[in-house]
Design a protein around this motif. Structure first.
Motif, PDB file in Angstrom:
ATOM      1  N   LEU A 150       0.835  -1.201   0.000  1.00 53.95           N
ATOM      2  CA  LEU A 150       0.000   0.000   0.000  1.00 53.95           C
ATOM      3  C   LEU A 150       0.875   1.259   0.000  1.00 53.95           C
ATOM      4  CD1 LEU A 150      -2.824   1.239   0.137  1.00 53.95           C
ATOM      5  CD2 LEU A 150      -2.782   0.963   2.602  1.00 53.95           C
ATOM      6  N   MET A 151       1.923   1.248   0.832  1.00 54.60           N
ATOM      7  CA  MET A 151       2.816   2.414   0.898  1.00 54.60           C
ATOM      8  C   MET A 151       3.478   2.670  -0.449  1.00 54.60           C
ATOM      9  SD  MET A 151       2.679   4.066   3.584  1.00 54.60           S
ATOM     10  CE  MET A 151       3.703   5.319   2.856  1.00 54.60           C
ATOM     11  N   SER A 152       3.879   1.582  -1.106  1.00 55.01           N
ATOM     12  CA  SER A 152       4.531   1.681  -2.408  1.00 55.01           C
ATOM     13  C   SER A 152       3.589   2.374  -3.394  1.00 55.01           C
ATOM     14  CB  SER A 152       4.883   0.269  -2.871  1.00 55.01           C
ATOM     15  OG  SER A 152       5.421   0.310  -4.140  1.00 55.01           O
ATOM     16  N   GLU A 153       2.314   1.983  -3.369  1.00 53.24           N
ATOM     17  CA  GLU A 153       1.338   2.605  -4.274  1.00 53.24           C
ATOM     18  C   GLU A 153       1.092   4.069  -3.904  1.00 53.24           C
ATOM     19  OE1 GLU A 153      -2.097   0.523  -5.942  1.00 53.24           O
ATOM     20  OE2 GLU A 153      -1.771  -0.859  -4.304  1.00 53.24           O
ATOM     21  N   LEU A 162       3.090   6.165  -2.379  1.00 53.91           N
ATOM     22  CA  LEU A 162       4.233   7.012  -2.727  1.00 53.91           C
ATOM     23  C   LEU A 162       4.300   7.221  -4.236  1.00 53.91           C
ATOM     24  CD1 LEU A 162       6.849   5.548  -0.252  1.00 53.91           C
ATOM     25  CD2 LEU A 162       5.712   7.753  -0.102  1.00 53.91           C
ATOM     26  N   ASN A 163       3.867   6.196  -5.008  1.00 55.59           N
ATOM     27  CA  ASN A 163       3.844   6.345  -6.459  1.00 55.59           C
ATOM     28  C   ASN A 163       2.799   7.355  -6.899  1.00 55.59           C
ATOM     29  OD1 ASN A 163       5.746   4.641  -7.755  1.00 55.59           O
ATOM     30  ND2 ASN A 163       4.726   2.944  -6.771  1.00 55.59           N
ATOM     31  N   GLY A 164       1.619   7.316  -6.244  1.00 62.94           N
ATOM     32  CA  GLY A 164       0.517   8.171  -6.684  1.00 62.94           C
ATOM     33  C   GLY A 164       0.287   9.355  -5.784  1.00 62.94           C
ATOM     34  N   VAL A 187       3.812   9.898 -11.389  1.00 63.90           N
ATOM     35  CA  VAL A 187       4.589   8.689 -11.595  1.00 63.90           C
ATOM     36  C   VAL A 187       3.998   7.555 -10.795  1.00 63.90           C
ATOM     37  CG1 VAL A 187       6.822   7.736 -11.254  1.00 63.90           C
ATOM     38  CG2 VAL A 187       6.579  10.094 -11.949  1.00 63.90           C
ATOM     39  N   ASN A 188       3.780   6.459 -11.425  1.00 63.80           N
ATOM     40  CA  ASN A 188       3.284   5.319 -10.661  1.00 63.80           C
ATOM     41  C   ASN A 188       4.197   4.144 -10.886  1.00 63.80           C
ATOM     42  OD1 ASN A 188       2.049   3.160  -9.598  1.00 63.80           O
ATOM     43  ND2 ASN A 188       0.019   3.833 -10.123  1.00 63.80           N
ATOM     44  N   ALA A 206      -6.159  -4.043 -10.151  1.00 65.01           N
ATOM     45  CA  ALA A 206      -4.826  -4.546  -9.786  1.00 65.01           C
ATOM     46  C   ALA A 206      -3.942  -3.370  -9.394  1.00 65.01           C
ATOM     47  CB  ALA A 206      -4.231  -5.290 -10.958  1.00 65.01           C
ATOM     48  N   GLU A 207      -2.731  -3.710  -8.938  1.00 62.51           N
ATOM     49  CA  GLU A 207      -1.779  -2.677  -8.535  1.00 62.51           C
ATOM     50  C   GLU A 207      -1.570  -1.719  -9.705  1.00 62.51           C
ATOM     51  OE1 GLU A 207       2.425  -2.700  -6.093  1.00 62.51           O
ATOM     52  OE2 GLU A 207       1.636  -4.546  -6.911  1.00 62.51           O
ATOM     53  N   GLY A 208      -1.853  -0.414  -9.500  1.00 64.40           N
ATOM     54  CA  GLY A 208      -1.682   0.548 -10.578  1.00 64.40           C
ATOM     55  C   GLY A 208      -2.757   0.458 -11.641  1.00 64.40           C
TER      56      GLY A 208
END
Length: 1504
Positions: free
Chosen positions: A476-479, A481-483, A880-881, A1396-1398
């Motif tokens: 979740l954190m990864s997503e 920070l990407n978005g 950036v994602n 899905a992720e992204g």
């Protein structure tokens, strides 16, 4: 003591002031010991030398001397033998030993001479085996050396024969010379590849060696840098370690495959595999590890065995010492000898223990290298189905956390067999001491086992839960920070923060339960030795009245119980580590067993007639999904240009993926002739220089390179990049606009000079005139690629007449194929599509062609895609994602038709950046200092009062332990007096109550510590998370994502799990060391004199070491992030890397990063050993002095105090050793607190809500927007981007914002959202100054449809409405207006459909429509539209435009126009030029004025 030796010998050895050993002992044991050693190891050594032939060493002077001395030694020994025969002939009969010993020693010297030469022939530069032999020989010769001098000087002139006297001293001198010579190295073997690196890392006696001392000194004086580190040994580097492991892993995979075949038969296996079910038996990851690294690890185990055995010598020496103090007439030298024997035993134990640790740590290091290498290689080849199972967060976790677990486990793994061995030996000696009453103690130990087993089982269950929560949180954190930009624009931070905190709360609950279990376990194991001692003593004195507890029995038993404590304490820890590692083992094994892409799916057939051939192709993304492409048949002739067209989601990108072998082929044949170059829909850019991105591993050829730049229209861009083509491009190409990224991607493909070019819609990301330039100069019939085979996916209708063939796709099928004219003549779907959409495009293109020269002149002033440092500065800069791109399924495109148009100020920013960082864009990760402050920060996080209470509790538990032992010492005095039953009971009762009090205090202190640690973990994570949600966007654009994720994964893991156990062990050892000193000083006050110098040396050595160790740890931390950043980058571009065949180059890059990281880890190990040896030496000195002072004061001391003092001293070496480890671990791990705190205190943006300035709930009622003298700059010290803007927009007006590149259009929209703060002036919306209200109050009342569609993993409902503030009816209405109704209705889960992720399971166009649906739901009075129509086909574009016109009729709309025809019907048009208003009026009025807008409209062909 006298009972141990015969009386005659005792008189000679013990009851004398000049003791000596009998001649028989000297000639047998002392002479044979070195010989037995050498003959025993020779077969193994010769076998080793045969296996490891390193070449041939020339005969040197050193070698000649060694050989000559060996030969002379043989002659010396045999001269002794012949002299014995001579004596025999003269009638003097000697015992047989005089013949056997010279013969044996002489033969051994011949063997030594042979080994010296054999080592030279096998390239061995120094010999450990012979060094030990000479050392032993010298050691054993010291006694005869003294003995012969005693004989010569004795009053009884009883001299040995002169010849024997001479030969012995000659023998002694030669052995000493051989020992000295064996300390020097030979030259390297001839033609060897031996490393002659000046900073090579030292060999295994490293912690005594000069290089480690040099490094420690350097680290103490100045901060260490990467260049000061030793280079890696070949056998520890990735190039050796990873292939060795992979070879074993492949054997395991083959075995598992064979098992399936033999049990199921080939047909059944095929069915199993085709159905996608896992084979019934997985290959064993564990066996592969054992076979690859086991043998080396076993050497360390051998040292551990030796150390365990030696540790039982000290209690026996203590027994002799106590009995010595009882005997009044015993000679003093005997006491001193015992004291020094204790010292040497402890010293030997120290050296052996650290040798064992060294082997363990190096094995751990190799394990980590192998695991990271294997995971990296695997991630390059896994299928899409496998990618869905393992998200990037999970794989990074495997690399960071799970690999680390294995590394940590190796240190203690030997305790698994060593602990039981120590327990058995301790019990054996206790039986000898106290007889069968030991069984009572054994019973207590056995009873404790089920308790700890239950705790271990429960801990394992919690461990699994913990890992799942951690994975979910990091994903979740990864997503997030990407978005992050999207979250800020939509004011969604709160919802996502709650989601993270909900997962975190579950994680903390599991941690809390684990910690409570841990506290229980700690109590059980701390109390275990005491309970064993108590029951044993109680049974001993109660069973028989004659059993009296004297000092010898009590304290020898106590020192054995103390030895018992360590294995009993370590065993549960090792078991829990093994449990954790077994979870990790399973996770890694599952990942490495994932299915891989079939390298044979696409045949690389050089003899094929056509360049690309697909016959009856049927492809799917995963075996479980329905096919994405059906019945594909295509033959592409060599050198032709084929365009692939169709609507969004029809399978154009999938077709390209199928040709690359990225999809799973269900049936049919695919062949591609020659090499392939691939340009993905979403340009993939590395964090490297621009030139490296284009060369992509090919050698630099200047002429070719410049022609490539020219063809891709990159030459003007280089003029504004601060470092030209040597400018470092940030992570994910952050400092290039979308158009520049796409052109760099095209340049890479052109430079690669491949045979087949697969171009997935590269022209959509650049503006029209650049697209035309690229088509004409690169892709088209007259471009640089003419003669090459090109497959071009495109939405650009205007290029279609110039292509050789067009392939029309609908729903995963090719419906039509032929030339442009043929398809028009067929009058099918394609012709209809063209008739509707081609007209405006063609007009626009022609107009652009006319004014192309004009534009290009302009471009030289402000190149179309000038460099940007901050994403939020770029108009259309994509949000950036990363994570989504890491598992790109439908590669997303950047979506620029006109290019990413950037303000002129950016050029200045770049120059500033350039001067600041010499072309390096991404901020370097800092390694800050000041450890005491960090400890204070952690103590504050735990709570200062709680910290003090914890320390007090630890003090109390140690006071109870001392009390129990002092009471025991006092009890032993009663041995001389006859005790009554009541006295015994009283003694026993007090002893028991003191011990039980200690146990309870241990539990309470562990509980309190657990509560404190978890509170600190919660607080630190919350502060970090909260700060990151409040951090301005600029921070995220200059900070690599890998570094942020590292904070949330690795550093939080250390604070959660590693730090608490380290603090627990540290406090335990610290208080234990202090209590030891108190006991010894109380027993022998003179010891206080020695404490001060010893403490001084201790502190000096530790500070000396810590300075170096902490810097090494920091260097290691800083060099860790690039491993994960590079890994994320690799997964993002896996398809590109595979297409260009660069797998091995990237594997090599990853290996280099891992090796660089291990380069700073290895000296850390050496530093730990270096410190350990020196500090344990201090511990050994404490033993020596405690024993010496006991011997000196034996007249005054009672045996009980001697026993108490020395038994405590014996304990201190191990305690100091652990305190060293824990201090260094604590200082190393506390760095995580510092790193988390550093990112918890970054500058924050304005508050989300300002309570006393909250606007009304219906604000803004009209939607009037007013700019008053508004100016803005990107940051302090830079020029203004918008200068004194004054304009007023009435509610409901539609305003188009246009302007040439660098006019500041994007800045205007960012200012409305306050992603940029004003430098002067103000903006008011319906009379409210936006600078005064909270960011959320502002942002939640504005809506933007950004250029880049960003989706988060979760349901579609969550993506539309994260706060659950709308009804289902509203959601369906929004979906209907955004033309997604049909798609969502057809999905089985409807609104609960999982994204899905992204959002990778939706096409780019569908994602764009979801963003439109979001805007429709919010329906605010003000809409900002960053016209993002390049990512979708013309039909969908039309749908969006019509929806905006109807649904946002009464809203104020600001549109950044990329195509003027979309804003010709707007109320007014704002023309910006260099940050100032150039024109602002209705379109008709502006056209009649014939100013800037008129020129632009004319360029676009909208006016004549």
């Amino acid at each position: 003591i006298t009972t141990l030796v015969p009386s005659g010998v005792a008189n000679q050895t013990i009851h004398t002031d000049r003791p000596d050993l009998p001649a028989c002992f000297q000639l047998t044991v002392l002479s044979w010991l070195p010989c037995i050693y050498l003959w025993a190891v020779t077969p193994l050594y010769i076998f080793y030398l045969k296996r490891n032939n390193k070449g041939y060493i020339m005969m040197s002077v050193l070698n000649r001397f060694k050989t000559a001395f060996g030969f002379v030694l043989w002659l010396v020994c045999w001269s002794d033998l012949f002299y014995s025969f001579h004596e025999l002939r003269n009638g003097l009969t000697r015992p047989p030993i005089y013949f056997v010993t010279p013969l044996v020693v002489g033969m051994t010297m011949l063997l030594v001479t042979f080994l010296i030469q054999f080592e030279r022939l096998r390239g061995m530069q120094s010999s450990g085996v012979l060094f030990i032999f000479w050392f032993l020989s010298l050691l054993c010769a010291i006694v005869p050396f003294r003995s012969k001098i005693l004989q010569a000087s004795s009053t009884v002139r009883h001299l040995p024969p002169r010849l024997r006297f001479t030969t012995f001293y000659l023998y002694f001198s030669l052995v000493l010379l051989e020992l000295i010579l064996s300390c020097f190295n030979e030259k390297p073997p001839l033609f060897s590849t031996v490393v002659t690196d000046p900073v090579r890392w030292p060999c295994f006696n490293h912690f005594l060696s000069r290089p480690s001392v040099r490094m420690a000194v350097k680290g103490y004086k100045t901060p260490l840098e990467a260049k000061d580190l030793w280079s890696l040994n070949v056998q520890d580097s990735s190039q050796t370690v990873v292939p060795r492991f992979l070879e074993e892993w492949e054997k395991e995979q083959a075995k598992a495959q064979m098992y399936v075949y033999t049990h199921n038969g080939p047909e059944e296996t095929e069915v199993l595999l085709s159905e996608g079910r896992a084979a019934p038996r997985q290959p064993s990851f564990l066996w592969a590890l054992i076979r690859a690294f086991g043998p080396f690890f076993l050497i360390g185990s051998a040292y551990k065995l030796l150390q365990d055995l030696i540790s039982f010598v000290s209690p026996q020496l203590l027994r002799l010492l106590i009995s010595f103090t009882k005997q009044k007439g015993a000679p003093d030298w005997w006491g001193y000898a015992l004291a020094f024997l204790m010292f040497f035993t402890a010293l030997l134990q120290t050296l052996i223990l650290h040798q064992h640790f060294q082997y363990c740590f190096v094995t751990g290091m190799r394990l980590r290298t192998a695991i990271i290498g294997a995971i990296y290689r695997k991630s390059l080849v896994i299928t899409n189905a496998a990618k869905r199972k393992s998200t990037v967060g999970e794989i990074v976790n495997l690399m960071s956390v799970d690999a680390q677990r294995f590394m940590d486990l190796t240190t203690f793994l030997n305790m698994l067999w060593s602990a039981p061995l120590q327990i058995i030996l301790a019990l054996y000696f206790l039986w000898q001491n106290l007889g069968p009453s030991v069984l009572a103690g054994l019973a207590v130990m056995v009873l404790l086992i089920p308790l700890n087993a239950a705790i271990a089982v429960k801990t394992r269950a919690y461990q699994v839960q913990q890992m799942q929560h951690k994975d979910a949180r990091i994903k979740l954190m990864s997503e997030i920070l990407n978005g992050i930009k999207v979250l800020k624009l939509y004011a969604w931070e709160g919802s996502f923060q709650e989601k993270v905190l909900a997962i975190r709360q579950k994680e903390l609950d599991v941690l809390r339960r684990t910690a409570y279990l841990g506290a229980l376990s700690t109590m059980a194991w701390t109390s275990a030795p005491f309970l064993v001692a108590l029951t044993t003593f109680a049974v001993y004195v109660k069973v028989d009245e004659n059993n009296v507890l004297d000092a010898e029995k009590a304290f020898v038993s106590l020192s054995l119980f103390n030895i018992l404590r360590f294995p009993l304490n370590m065993l549960p820890q090792v078991i829990s580590s093994i449990i954790q590692a077994s979870v990790s083992l399973k996770r890694i094994q599952d990942f490495l067993s994932h299915s891989e892409l079939d390298p044979e799916a696409v045949q690389k057939n050089s003899a094929a007639k056509h360049s690309v051939t697909v016959i009856n192709g049927k492809f799917t993304w995963t075996k479980q999904d329905p096919p994405a492409l059906h019945n594909i048949n295509m033959l592409v002739p060599q050198g032709s240009l084929v365009a692939v067209v169709g609507q969004v989601g029809c399978g154009k990108s999938s077709l390209i993926s199928a040709l690359l072998g990225e999809m799973e082929k269900i049936e049919g044949d695919v062949a591609v002739r020659g090499s392939v170059a691939y340009v993905p829909q979403q340009a993939w850019i590395q964090n490297a220089t621009l030139r490296d991105n284009i060369l992509f591993g090919k050698p630099f050829a200047e002429q070719k390179y410049h022609s490539v730049l020219e063809a891709c229209a990159l030459t003007p861009d280089l003029e504004v990049l601060p470092g030209g083509d040597m400018t470092e491009i940030g992570e994910k190409g952050i400092n290039l606009s979308g158009g520049q990224r796409q052109r760099v991607s095209l340049a890479r493909s052109l430079y690669s000079d491949a045979d087949v070019y697969l171009l997935d819609d590269p022209l959509s990301a650049v503006d029209a005139h650049v697209a035309k330039h690229i088509f004409d100069n690169l892709i088209g019939p007259e471009g640089a690629l003419k003669g090459k085979t090109r497959l071009l996916v495109t939405h650009g209708v205007s290029f279609l007449p110039q292509v050789d063939n067009i392939l029309v796709m609908v729903d995963g099928r090719v419906t039509e194929m032929g030339s442009y004219q043929e398809l028009l003549d067929q009058n099918g779907a394609f012709a209809e599509f063209l008739r509707n959409y081609a007209i405006e495009d063609v007009i626009e293109e022609e107009a652009i062609a006319l004014c192309k020269q004009d534009l290009i002149e302009d471009e030289e002033l402000f190149p179309d895609d000038a460099l940007s440092n901050h994403t939020d500065m770029a108009d259309n800069e994509p949000v950036v994602n990363e994570t989504k791109r890491q598992f790109i399924r439908y590669p997303k495109r950047t979506g620029h038709r006109w290019s990413c148009i950037l303000p002129a100020a950016i050029i200045i920013i770049c120059s500033t950046l350039y001067s600041m960082s010499s072309e390096a864009l991404m901020n370097q990760e800092s390694a800050p200092d000041g450890i005491m402050k960090v400890f204070m920060d952690y103590a504050k996080a735990v709570g200062l009062v709680l910290s003090v209470i914890i320390c007090l509790l630890y003090g109390c538990q140690n006071a109870a332990a001392i009390g129990a032992n002092v009471w025991l010492s006092d009890w032993t005095k009663d041995a001389s007096a006859n005790q009554t039953r009541d006295e015994v009971n009283m003694r026993l009762g007090v002893y028991a109550s003191l011990g039980i009090a200690q146990g309870l205090l241990v539990m309470v202190s562990s509980f309190t510590l657990a509560v404190g640690n978890i509170g600190a973990a919660k607080k630190l994570h919350y502060n970090l998370l909260n700060n990151k949600f409040h951090t301005p966007q600029a921070f995220f654009d200059t900070t690599p994502l890998g570094r942020l994720i590292n904070r949330f994964s690795k550093d939080i893991y250390i604070i959660d799990e590693v730090l608490p156990s380290t603090v627990l062990m540290f406090l335990g050892t610290l208080f234990s060391s202090v209590s030891t000193m108190i006991v010894i000083v109380a027993s022998t006050p003179i010891f206080a004199v020695v404490i001060v110098p010893l403490a001084f040396v201790y502190v000096f050595v530790q500070r000396f070491y810590v300075a170096t160790s902490r810097q090494l740890k920091r260097l290691e931390s800083v060099s860790r992030s690039p491993i994960y950043s590079h890994f994320s980058e690799t997964i993002t571009g896996a398809s590109v890397i595979r297409a260009y065949g660069k797998d091995s180059a990237f594997v090599h890059m990853s290996d280099t990063r891992v090796d660089d990281n291990q380069k700073s880890y290895y000296p850390g190990i050496v530093a730990n050993r270096w410190l350990g040896v020196r500090i344990e030496f201090i511990g050994n000195c404490i033993v020596l002095f405690a024993a010496l002072f006991a011997v000196i004061g034996k007249e005054k001391l009672n045996p009980g105090l001697v026993g108490l003092s020395v038994s405590y001293a014996l304990q201190v070496t191990m305690t100091l050793n652990w305190m060293v480890r824990m201090t260094s671990d604590l200082e190393s791990n506390i760095v995580a607190v510092e790193r988390v705190k550093e990112y918890s205190e970054t500058k924050t943006e304005a508050p989300w809500v300002v309570e006393d300035k909250r606007p009304p709930s219906d604000w803004p009622p009209q939607g009037n927007v007013e700019f008053r003298d508004y100016s803005v700059r990107y940051r302090e010290g830079l020029d203004l981007v918008l200068k004194n803007l004054t304009l007023s927009v009435q509610g409901g007006e539609k305003v188009g914002i246009v302007g040439r590149t660098g006019a500041g259009k994007s800045s205007m929209t960012l200012c409305l959202f306050r992603l940029l703060e004003a430098a002067g002036g103000e903006i008011t919306i319906d009379g409210v100054k936006i600078s005064e209200i909270g960011l959320h109050d502002l942002r939640s009342k504005l809506t933007i449809i950004p250029q880049e569609p960003v989706l988060f993993s979760g349901t579609l409902r969550m993506n539309l409405d994260p706060f659950d503030s709308y009804s289902d009816e509203d959601l369906w209405k929004a979906l209907e207006h955004s033309h997604l109704h049909k798609f969502v209705t057809n999905a089985p889960a409807k609104l609960e459909m999982e994204c899905a992720e992204g959002g990778e399971n939706l096409s780019v166009g569908q994602r764009q429509l979801v963003c439109l649906a979001r805007a429709l739901l919010r329906k605010t009075r003000i809409l900002i539209l960053d016209e993002a129509t390049a990512a979708i086909d013309l039909e969908t574009d039309d749908l969006i435009q019509s929806t905006i016109r109807t649904q946002f009729e009464d809203c104020t709309v600001f549109t950044i126009a990329h195509r003027l025809n979309t804003i010709m019907d707007y109320t007014r048009v704002l023309v910006l030029d260099k940050g100032e208003i150039s024109e602002f009026d209705t379109p008709s009025q502006l056209l009649s004025q014939k100013g800037v807008f008129y020129a632009m409209a004319k360029d676009a062909g909208l006016v004549q």
